[in-house]
Write a protein that holds these residues in place. Sequence first.
Motif, PDB file in Angstrom:
ATOM      1  N   ILE A  62       0.834  -1.204   0.000  1.00 26.71           N
ATOM      2  CA  ILE A  62       0.000   0.000   0.000  1.00 26.71           C
ATOM      3  C   ILE A  62       0.867   1.252   0.000  1.00 26.71           C
ATOM      4  O   ILE A  62       0.652   2.188  -0.779  1.00 26.71           O
ATOM      5  N   ALA A  63       1.859   1.265   0.881  1.00 26.59           N
ATOM      6  CA  ALA A  63       2.720   2.443   1.012  1.00 26.59           C
ATOM      7  C   ALA A  63       3.450   2.743  -0.290  1.00 26.59           C
ATOM      8  O   ALA A  63       3.553   3.907  -0.703  1.00 26.59           O
ATOM      9  N   LEU A  64       3.951   1.707  -0.950  1.00 29.44           N
ATOM     10  CA  LEU A  64       4.692   1.928  -2.195  1.00 29.44           C
ATOM     11  C   LEU A  64       3.774   2.492  -3.276  1.00 29.44           C
ATOM     12  O   LEU A  64       4.159   3.408  -4.019  1.00 29.44           O
ATOM     13  N   LYS A  65       2.547   1.983  -3.365  1.00 29.76           N
ATOM     14  CA  LYS A  65       1.609   2.503  -4.358  1.00 29.76           C
ATOM     15  C   LYS A  65       1.277   3.970  -4.069  1.00 29.76           C
ATOM     16  O   LYS A  65       1.181   4.788  -4.988  1.00 29.76           O
ATOM     17  N   ASN A  66       1.093   4.293  -2.798  1.00 28.95           N
ATOM     18  CA  ASN A  66       0.813   5.676  -2.422  1.00 28.95           C
ATOM     19  C   ASN A  66       1.977   6.598  -2.779  1.00 28.95           C
ATOM     20  O   ASN A  66       1.788   7.708  -3.297  1.00 28.95           O
ATOM     21  N   ILE A  67       3.178   6.146  -2.489  1.00 30.85           N
ATOM     22  CA  ILE A  67       4.374   6.950  -2.772  1.00 30.85           C
ATOM     23  C   ILE A  67       4.516   7.174  -4.280  1.00 30.85           C
ATOM     24  O   ILE A  67       4.886   8.270  -4.726  1.00 30.85           O
ATOM     25  N   ARG A  68       4.205   6.167  -5.067  1.00 32.76           N
ATOM     26  CA  ARG A  68       4.283   6.316  -6.516  1.00 32.76           C
ATOM     27  C   ARG A  68       3.280   7.344  -7.028  1.00 32.76           C
ATOM     28  O   ARG A  68       3.557   8.078  -7.986  1.00 32.76           O
ATOM     29  N   ILE A  69       2.100   7.413  -6.396  1.00 28.82           N
ATOM     30  CA  ILE A  69       1.100   8.419  -6.781  1.00 28.82           C
ATOM     31  C   ILE A  69       1.583   9.818  -6.410  1.00 28.82           C
ATOM     32  O   ILE A  69       1.485  10.764  -7.203  1.00 28.82           O
ATOM     33  N   ALA A  70       2.110   9.953  -5.206  1.00 33.30           N
ATOM     34  CA  ALA A  70       2.497  11.268  -4.706  1.00 33.30           C
ATOM     35  C   ALA A  70       3.780  11.789  -5.344  1.00 33.30           C
ATOM     36  O   ALA A  70       3.939  13.002  -5.525  1.00 33.30           O
ATOM     37  N   PRO A  72       5.513  10.747  -8.574  1.00 34.08           N
ATOM     38  CA  PRO A  72       5.768  10.029  -9.831  1.00 34.08           C
ATOM     39  C   PRO A  72       7.084  10.451 -10.480  1.00 34.08           C
ATOM     40  O   PRO A  72       7.630   9.721 -11.313  1.00 34.08           O
ATOM     41  N   GLU A  73       7.588  11.634 -10.098  1.00 34.31           N
ATOM     42  CA  GLU A  73       8.830  12.124 -10.695  1.00 34.31           C
ATOM     43  C   GLU A  73      10.066  11.408 -10.147  1.00 34.31           C
ATOM     44  O   GLU A  73      11.156  11.481 -10.739  1.00 34.31           O
ATOM     45  N   LYS A  74       9.908  10.713  -9.023  1.00 30.67           N
ATOM     46  CA  LYS A  74      11.043  10.001  -8.437  1.00 30.67           C
ATOM     47  C   LYS A  74      11.306   8.700  -9.197  1.00 30.67           C
ATOM     48  O   LYS A  74      10.375   8.029  -9.666  1.00 30.67           O
ATOM     49  N   LYS A  75      12.548   8.341  -9.296  1.00 30.48           N
ATOM     50  CA  LYS A  75      12.930   7.077  -9.925  1.00 30.48           C
ATOM     51  C   LYS A  75      12.534   5.916  -9.014  1.00 30.48           C
ATOM     52  O   LYS A  75      12.403   6.101  -7.794  1.00 30.48           O
ATOM     53  N   PRO A  76      12.321   4.706  -9.574  1.00 31.43           N
ATOM     54  CA  PRO A  76      11.931   3.557  -8.743  1.00 31.43           C
ATOM     55  C   PRO A  76      12.846   3.341  -7.537  1.00 31.43           C
ATOM     56  O   PRO A  76      12.368   3.029  -6.442  1.00 31.43           O
ATOM     57  N   ALA A  77      14.139   3.524  -7.710  1.00 34.70           N
ATOM     58  CA  ALA A  77      15.072   3.339  -6.596  1.00 34.70           C
ATOM     59  C   ALA A  77      14.841   4.388  -5.515  1.00 34.70           C
ATOM     60  O   ALA A  77      14.951   4.101  -4.315  1.00 34.70           O
ATOM     61  N   GLU A  78      14.505   5.613  -5.933  1.00 32.93           N
ATOM     62  CA  GLU A  78      14.237   6.680  -4.968  1.00 32.93           C
ATOM     63  C   GLU A  78      12.927   6.425  -4.228  1.00 32.93           C
ATOM     64  O   GLU A  78      12.820   6.686  -3.017  1.00 32.93           O
ATOM     65  N   GLN A  79      11.940   5.913  -4.946  1.00 33.41           N
ATOM     66  CA  GLN A  79      10.666   5.584  -4.308  1.00 33.41           C
ATOM     67  C   GLN A  79      10.843   4.469  -3.278  1.00 33.41           C
ATOM     68  O   GLN A  79      10.265   4.522  -2.179  1.00 33.41           O
ATOM     69  N   LYS A  80      11.659   3.477  -3.615  1.00 33.06           N
ATOM     70  CA  LYS A  80      11.895   2.381  -2.673  1.00 33.06           C
ATOM     71  C   LYS A  80      12.680   2.865  -1.460  1.00 33.06           C
ATOM     72  O   LYS A  80      12.432   2.431  -0.324  1.00 33.06           O
ATOM     73  N   ALA A  81      13.628   3.765  -1.676  1.00 27.06           N
ATOM     74  CA  ALA A  81      14.388   4.326  -0.553  1.00 27.06           C
ATOM     75  C   ALA A  81      13.465   5.104   0.381  1.00 27.06           C
ATOM     76  O   ALA A  81      13.598   5.023   1.612  1.00 27.06           O
ATOM     77  N   LEU A  82      12.525   5.850  -0.204  1.00 23.86           N
ATOM     78  CA  LEU A  82      11.550   6.584   0.605  1.00 23.86           C
ATOM     79  C   LEU A  82      10.665   5.612   1.370  1.00 23.86           C
ATOM     80  O   LEU A  82      10.333   5.846   2.541  1.00 23.86           O
ATOM     81  N   LEU A  83      10.279   4.512   0.724  1.00 22.02           N
ATOM     82  CA  LEU A  83       9.475   3.479   1.389  1.00 22.02           C
ATOM     83  C   LEU A  83      10.191   2.939   2.623  1.00 22.02           C
ATOM     84  O   LEU A  83       9.595   2.821   3.705  1.00 22.02           O
ATOM     85  N   LYS A  84      11.461   2.604   2.478  1.00 25.34           N
ATOM     86  CA  LYS A  84      12.233   2.072   3.612  1.00 25.34           C
ATOM     87  C   LYS A  84      12.362   3.112   4.716  1.00 25.34           C
ATOM     88  O   LYS A  84      12.239   2.790   5.904  1.00 25.34           O
ATOM     89  N   VAL A 226     -11.906  14.519  -3.999  1.00 25.65           N
ATOM     90  CA  VAL A 226     -11.059  15.710  -4.130  1.00 25.65           C
ATOM     91  C   VAL A 226      -9.623  15.248  -4.396  1.00 25.65           C
ATOM     92  O   VAL A 226      -9.152  14.313  -3.754  1.00 25.65           O
ATOM     93  N   PRO A 227      -8.911  15.894  -5.319  1.00 25.51           N
ATOM     94  CA  PRO A 227      -7.540  15.469  -5.621  1.00 25.51           C
ATOM     95  C   PRO A 227      -6.574  15.716  -4.458  1.00 25.51           C
ATOM     96  O   PRO A 227      -6.654  16.730  -3.772  1.00 25.51           O
ATOM     97  N   LEU A 228      -5.691  14.758  -4.265  1.00 23.66           N
ATOM     98  CA  LEU A 228      -4.550  14.897  -3.366  1.00 23.66           C
ATOM     99  C   LEU A 228      -3.335  14.422  -4.150  1.00 23.66           C
ATOM    100  O   LEU A 228      -3.352  13.307  -4.685  1.00 23.66           O
ATOM    101  N   PHE A 229      -2.337  15.247  -4.293  1.00 28.73           N
ATOM    102  CA  PHE A 229      -1.199  14.954  -5.162  1.00 28.73           C
ATOM    103  C   PHE A 229      -1.670  14.611  -6.584  1.00 28.73           C
ATOM    104  O   PHE A 229      -1.140  13.723  -7.242  1.00 28.73           O
ATOM    105  N   GLY A 230      -2.726  15.300  -7.040  1.00 25.26           N
ATOM    106  CA  GLY A 230      -3.185  15.164  -8.412  1.00 25.26           C
ATOM    107  C   GLY A 230      -4.104  14.004  -8.693  1.00 25.26           C
ATOM    108  O   GLY A 230      -4.605  13.863  -9.809  1.00 25.26           O
ATOM    109  N   LYS A 231      -4.392  13.174  -7.682  1.00 26.91           N
ATOM    110  CA  LYS A 231      -5.271  12.018  -7.899  1.00 26.91           C
ATOM    111  C   LYS A 231      -6.444  12.100  -6.927  1.00 26.91           C
ATOM    112  O   LYS A 231      -6.256  12.263  -5.716  1.00 26.91           O
TER     113      LYS A 231
END
Length: 315
Positions: A62-70, A72-84, A226-231
């Motif tokens: 769930i967290a990873l999907k949310n981070i990808r929505i918020a 999207p400009e981050k690279k997959p490695a950056e999104q995973k680092a944020l997840l951790k 209502v949109p949050l981070f564009g979604k």
Amino acid sequence: MAKKIKTPSKFQAAFYHPKYWGIWLGVGILRLLGLLPYQYKFKVGRVLGKLMYQLAFKRRKIALKNIRIAFPEKKPAEQKALLKAHFVSLGMSFAEMALIWHGDHKRNHQKAFERSIVRYKGEQNLFNAIKQEHGVLILAPHFTTLEVTGLFVSFLTNYHAVYRPHDNPFMDYLIAEGRSIEFASGERVEPVSNANTRLMLKVLKKGGAMTFLPDQKYRSKGSIMVPLFGKECPSNPATSKIAKLTGCAVVPTFTRRIEDDSGIHYEVTFLPALDNFPSGDDYQDTLRLHHLYEDAVRQAPEQYLWVHNRWDLKL
């Protein structure tokens, strides 16, 4: 027939039943954390967070999907680092819960050690709103620092906390007990159920202050998209409705955990009370709040509660 309003659970002998032993284990861990020196609490919290990252597969997803929505400009490695980093922040929130349950403020609220680990920005915004005597709704979105936010606000003013009752009566008791505040004046205030609208309005109409957590998924009657981070996501327009019914001031409040050479400390920011709020348009009001939350999230993205299914995603 009127709907019965659930009040905070009281302690019951039934809580010793084996079905609650898992919760008792958690209570014991918090107690042990509470016995550790301040900085060591967070070292253990980091370990707990890393362990949760490995074991909580569904929440991690769930967290990873949310981070990808918020982000999207981050690279997959950056999104995973944020997840951790987020799970580490979650683990540190357990150290903060131990602080709430067993901290120095429980013995001496007026001169508590915890007063030394927080600095405030814009606290005059809160004081100005209180002076108006029309009630103050302190908006505190769901960051991992949520529990300590209530403690830090209590150092500035008396207030009522609003909470969502838990279906498990023992968990409900623990949450309500943790969010009950005994102020320096000796007054003990229990949290208010988010279903007890009448009491919430009464507190505000009398000029009282109340913390409110309006940012999670909301699919009950009156929900709006209502949109949050564009979604778009199902959102609660209750902030506008409460402000309209009471004339209270709305003060957005954000707490950030800071780690530097001096250790862990906190910054609580009170924005000015919102002008022209409510505007009469619940959608625009909620969108305005979402933009404020987005700005705060970008300052400390790992500290927002990403494990909540905010966009009601299909998993």
